[in-house]
Motif scaffolding. Structure first.
Motif: not given
Length: 185
Positions: A41, A45, A157, A160-161
């Motif tokens: 992850w 990422a 997270i 950006r996510l």
């Protein structure tokens, strides 16, 4: 998995990951082994880039927030013990006092780490501070990543996510929930 470009050091955890491809997507959908999951992850990422761009930032935040008390820390304290209460790693430890023999409740190391990460995040991202659900996201990250990497993954997270989802009043969540309800999903 060797032909996909995944290499390991001492068969413990990958040190290099293959480029994104259909083959990699197939492997990921079959499931990343639990012991590799957090590092995968973090790698995909672009977590290592975050670490390189921010040397010492997390340690400085830990120092700054050690004794911090405000509305964010009060909310964090309320949610800490609600985080994965069925998971033994998030439960207080009960030990017997060696002198009196009476049980003493001691906070688990993972809860202490969760508190530090959430306080640092609230300081680092004042536009978000702390809001409900960050404890669960961070708790999950801490199961698979060390403290500093979990902090930077939380930043990734929220920036950006899932940008806008965790703003102060969870307005982003409400908007997304409304869209899903509109389409009956």
């Amino acid at each position: 998995m060797a032909k996909s470009g995944l290499t390991t050091s001492n068969n413990i955890s990958p040190t290099r990951y293959p480029a994104r491809s259909e083959e990699l997507k197939r492997y990921v959908r079959k499931g990343i082994p639990a012991e590799w999951r957090g590092n995968a992850w973090f790698f995909f990422a672009k977590g290592p880039d975050k670490l390189r761009e921010n040397p010492g930032v997390y340690d400085h935040l830990v120092e700054q927030t050690m004794d911090m008390v405000n509305e964010n820390t009060e909310a964090i304290e309320k949610d800490l013990h609600r985080t994965f209460p069925e998971n033994i790693h998030f439960n207080d430890i009960v030990k017997n006092d060696p002198i009196s023999g009476k049980p003493i409740e001691q906070e688990s190391a993972l809860l202490q780490t969760l508190r530090r990460v959430l306080k640092c995040f609230a300081r680092y991202k004042p536009s978000i501070g702390y809001c409900q659900s960050l404890n669960f996201i961070t708790g999950l990250l801490l199961i698979f990543l060390d403290e500093e990497k979990a902090f930077w993954m939380l930043v990734i997270i929220t920036e950006r996510l899932l940008p806008g989802i965790h703003d102060m009043n969870l307005e982003g969540v409400n908007v997304h929930q409304g869209v899903l309800l509109l389409f009956g999903l």
